[in-house]
Design an enzyme around this catalytic site. Structure first.
Site, mmCIF file in Angstrom:
data_model
loop_
_atom_site.group_PDB
_atom_site.id
_atom_site.type_symbol
_atom_site.label_atom_id
_atom_site.label_comp_id
_atom_site.label_asym_id
_atom_site.label_seq_id
_atom_site.Cartn_x
_atom_site.Cartn_y
_atom_site.Cartn_z
ATOM 1 N N SER A 70 49.126 6.741 -23.050
ATOM 2 C CA SER A 70 48.298 7.895 -22.165
ATOM 3 C C SER A 70 46.977 7.027 -20.941
ATOM 4 O O SER A 70 46.512 6.444 -20.949
ATOM 5 C CB SER A 70 48.643 8.925 -22.509
ATOM 6 O OG SER A 70 48.919 10.156 -21.652
ATOM 7 N N ASP A 285 48.042 9.281 -14.091
ATOM 8 C CA ASP A 285 47.295 9.324 -16.258
ATOM 9 C C ASP A 285 48.133 7.712 -16.202
ATOM 10 O O ASP A 285 48.432 7.006 -15.355
ATOM 11 C CB ASP A 285 47.254 10.072 -17.265
ATOM 12 C CG ASP A 285 48.881 9.595 -17.517
ATOM 13 O OD1 ASP A 285 49.694 9.505 -16.625
ATOM 14 O OD2 ASP A 285 48.653 10.228 -18.714
HETATM 15 ZN ZN ZN Z 1 49.871 10.254 -20.011
#
Ligand code: ZN
Ligand code: NG1
Length: 540
Positions: A70, A285
């Site tokens: 992430s 992200d």
């Molecule tokens: Zn993420």
């Protein structure tokens, strides 16, 4: 001798190629397993074993495995499992993942695996089906090899979808498992994903002129190529997306000085953004499951439009559509937040929109489950992870409703399109971006008008390293400390000194630290309150 000894032998043999590092203790948490990539091969191998067991347990339904870390730096990586409807792994199985990951030797691993199979009463004779994907990290391919080794040892069927966003993999898992049923979710391909979103977006934008450009910082991650694909399928005649921070060839750039986490944490533009006042900007992200918006006002002051602002915009719009469609008696819209939601957003939702708000502990699984209890449940973490869930009942009501006027017809059509546009499995930055763009186009709003719904209370988040964060236990959706004894009274005494003050302390689930959050009437008071509460922690 069990019939499946050949599987256990294969597991023991393959596992010797993915030895667990000595002395490390792994834990499957909210983000799955996440740490330095060079410590993950044994873990990912074992996740392969568990994914196969989970699939067998669920009669061969397809399970997903996503390899991503992430918003973390490039040198990290991680792995999580996706359940058949595209939701996160059922909570009770997290302990099995942890058990397998921590088996030290090949023999211990086989014992642990047998224990999981026995405890879950899994029929090993059923064929397992697993799909997987990864983000753009350079460690991805070697971890995929570990995963494949685990799946092969279990004689599982599998399919490698290569590089995808996290929400795209969740989408695919649901599509595969619902194919040919009344709940069929979509075509189980990456193209199918873009086409589903594109069709819904075009329906919502019917009769609207193309909005001005939106500038999207893709954190130099997987969001960049995927947003480019989406833009092509949606059609540039209706969507003007300018992609920035799209360098996926330079590993060190991933999430560095850019992306949703950088913008939210630092409350400033990613360096190198060339934008004018009132331009709409968004940051994703590294695996494109989070999005935040922001803009500069005429004085070039930065304004963040975070997950709370997105939730408020979505709740307002959907509530209006439900009313326009004449369904307000049958379909109740609710919002789910965590304690980190800005207090001004909660007041706006409850008092201005009249929408019920539930507060849950941090972690998307808590929000997701709470949102499922509403007819239409809007959930967002302040950091930009979230989505809007339409219950099966509300979908049937919307589907069956007979419009009595052109306005009702349009509202129903928009509700149907929204339920297709918004990813029903998990928070999805690309889908959320299109949702925000469509709502702003409907309202004729720029970022300033959107921001005008309410003014954020000044707030401050502080990270404090303590001796033992596990000593900090909470109640009331993490808003009050139960232990260490006596500490909550001291926090309360500090908060009472600030008009409109609010503060809470909780142990992070993802880092070895405790977080302090404080809000107050002014910037300096919020800073002071956070600092004083943080000061208490050194005594414990
Ligand atoms: Zn993420
Ligand atoms: P922790 O480290 O438990 O506070 C953080 C975020 C969560 C969530 C998880 C990742 C804050 C304050 N906390 O959790 O919102 O995104 O990481 O699953 O932003």
């Amino acid at each position: 001798m069990s019939t499946f000894d050949n599987i256990y032998t294969a597991v023991a043999e393959a596992s010797s190629g993915f030895a667990k590092p000595q002395g490390l203790i792994y834990g499957y948490g909210t983000a799955g397993f996440r740490l330095k990539a060079n410590l993950l091969a044994s873990v990912v191998f074992r996740v392969g074993l568990l994914a196969a067991v989970r699939s067998k347990k669920l009669n061969g339904q397809t399970i997903g495995v996503m390899i991503t870390a992430s918003h973390n730096p490039e040198e990290d990586n991680g792995v999580k499992l996706v359940d058949p409807q595209g939701e996160m792994l059922e909570g009770s199985w997290e302990a099995y993942a942890t058990l397998l990951a921590n088996a030290q030797t090949d023999t211990e691993l086989v014992e642990a695996l047998k224990k999981v199979v026995a405890t879950t009463k899994t029929d090993m004779g059923i064929k397992a089906n697993v799909i997987f994907a990864k983000d753009t990290r350079s460690s991805g391919p070697s971890l995929v090899a570990a995963l494949q080794a685990g799946l092969t040892a279990m004689s599982s069927e599998y399919k490698d979808y290569e590089i995808l966003t996290t929400p795209q993999l969740h989408y695919l898992v649901r599509c595969i498992n619902t194919a040919g049923t009344p709940a069929e979710y979509g075509a189980p391909t990456e193209l199918g994903y873009y086409e589903k979103l594109g069709k819904a977006f075009r329906t919502l934008m019917d009769g609207k002129t193309r909005p001005s450009a939106v500038f999207v910082d893709c954190a130099n991650g997987v969001g960049a190529p995927k947003l480019r694909n989406l833009r092509r399928i949606v059609g540039e005649d209706i969507l003007d997306v300018r992609i920035i921070n799209d360098d996926i060839e330079t590993p060190s750039k991933l999430n560095s000085q850019c992306g949703a986490d950088f913008v939210k944490t630092n409350q400033k533009l990613p360096p190198g953004s060339h934008i004018a006042p009132q331009d709409r900007c968004a940051s994703l992200d590294g695996d494109a499951d989070r999005v935040v918006y922001y803009y500069l006002d005429q004085d070039s002051t930065f304004h963040l439009l975070d997950g709370d602002k997105i939730a408020s915009l979505a709740a307002m719009f959907i509530q209006d559509l439900v009313k326009s469609a004449g369904l307000e008696e049958e379909i109740k819209v609710g919002v789910v937040q965590t304690a980190y939601a800005n207090g001004a957003s909660t007041v706006y939702l409850q008092k201005v929109l009249g929408v019920p708000v539930t507060c849950t502990p941090t972690g998307v699984k808590h929000l997701h489950h709470a949102a499922q209890r509403y007819d239409v449940g809007v959930y967002f973490e302040a950091n930009g992870h979230g989505t809007v869930l339409f219950s099966p009942t509300s979908l049937s009501i919307i589907e069956a409703a007979k419009p009595q006027s052109p306005a009702q017809h349009t509202a129903l059509q928009s509700l149907r399109a929204l339920s297709d546009l918004i990813n029903q499995t998990v928070g999805d930055a690309l889908s959320d971006l299109l949702m925000v763009e469509a709502i702003l186009a409907h309202k004729g709003w720029g970022p300033k008008e959107w921001d005008g719904a309410y003014t954020d209370l000044p707030n401050r988040l502080v990270r404090v390293v303590v001796k033992d964060r596990h000593a900090f236990t909470t109640t009331d959706a993490e808003r009050r400390l139960v232990s260490p004894a006596g500490i909550q009274d001291r926090v309360d005494a500090l908060v009472a000194k600030y008009k409109g003050g609010r503060a809470f302390v909780r142990a992070s689930g993802t880092e070895d630290a405790v977080r302090v959050y404080a809000e107050a009437g002014t910037r300096s008071e919020a800073d002071e309150l956070a600092c004083k509460v943080a000061g208490l922690l050194s005594d414990y």
